[in-house]
Design a protein around this motif. Structure first.
Motif, mmCIF file in Angstrom:
data_model
loop_
_atom_site.group_PDB
_atom_site.id
_atom_site.type_symbol
_atom_site.label_atom_id
_atom_site.label_comp_id
_atom_site.label_asym_id
_atom_site.label_seq_id
_atom_site.Cartn_x
_atom_site.Cartn_y
_atom_site.Cartn_z
ATOM 1 N N PRO A 22 2.749 7.134 9.726
ATOM 2 C CA PRO A 22 3.235 5.742 9.736
ATOM 3 C C PRO A 22 2.475 4.853 8.759
ATOM 4 O O PRO A 22 3.069 4.009 8.092
ATOM 5 N N ARG A 25 3.782 5.490 5.231
ATOM 6 C CA ARG A 25 5.118 4.908 5.053
ATOM 7 C C ARG A 25 5.028 3.392 4.906
ATOM 8 O O ARG A 25 5.681 2.806 4.032
ATOM 9 N N ASP A 26 4.185 2.753 5.728
ATOM 10 C CA ASP A 26 4.044 1.293 5.666
ATOM 11 C C ASP A 26 3.434 0.838 4.343
ATOM 12 O O ASP A 26 3.934 -0.089 3.707
ATOM 13 N N THR A 27 2.338 1.481 3.921
ATOM 14 C CA THR A 27 1.687 1.035 2.685
ATOM 15 C C THR A 27 2.528 1.374 1.454
ATOM 16 O O THR A 27 2.549 0.599 0.502
ATOM 17 N N ARG A 30 5.207 -1.260 1.253
ATOM 18 C CA ARG A 30 4.610 -2.523 0.814
ATOM 19 C C ARG A 30 4.333 -2.499 -0.693
ATOM 20 O O ARG A 30 4.590 -3.472 -1.402
ATOM 21 N N SER A 99 12.643 1.725 3.979
ATOM 22 C CA SER A 99 12.682 0.880 5.176
ATOM 23 C C SER A 99 13.225 1.641 6.379
ATOM 24 O O SER A 99 13.007 1.233 7.516
#
Length: 109
Positions: A22, A25-27, A30, A99
């Protein structure tokens, strides 16, 4: 996997496998969003045949770094309409696909 990616679902699967936590995927998302914001705001250069390089520490799997590489074919432009690279579309696709990334499930293959 040795195969060409031909649609968004295949891209989603590939990126889901690569960004295997996770935090990654988030960084990664971003970083792409930050790059897209910068790219959309600049009109001085068109980056032909450039690539986005994603990298992370395979032991920690906590932070994704991203950079634009391959500047051999950069052209100065007077305005955004002269940029025919397709980078804006690629960024929109990446943001849309990234996303919706879910953890990769090898059993689902």
């Amino acid at each position: 996997n040795g195969k060409d990616v031909t649609n968004e679902e295949e891209l989603r699967e590939l990126l889901g496998r690569f960004f295997c936590s996770p935090a990654l995927r988030d960084t990664a998302l971003r970083r792409v969003q930050e790059f897209k914001t910068w790219f959309d705001s600049q009109g001085e250069f068109a980056f032909y045949a450039s690539s986005l390089l994603f990298a992370y520490d395979t032991e920690k799997k906590d932070v994704c770094r991203m950079g634009l590489i391959d500047f051999a074919n950069v052209e100065a432009t007077k305005n955004k309409t002269e940029d025919l690279t397709g980078i804006a579309t690629a960024c929109e696709t990446l943001v849309r696909v990234m996303s919706s990334l879910k953890p990769f499930d090898p059993a689902a293959r």
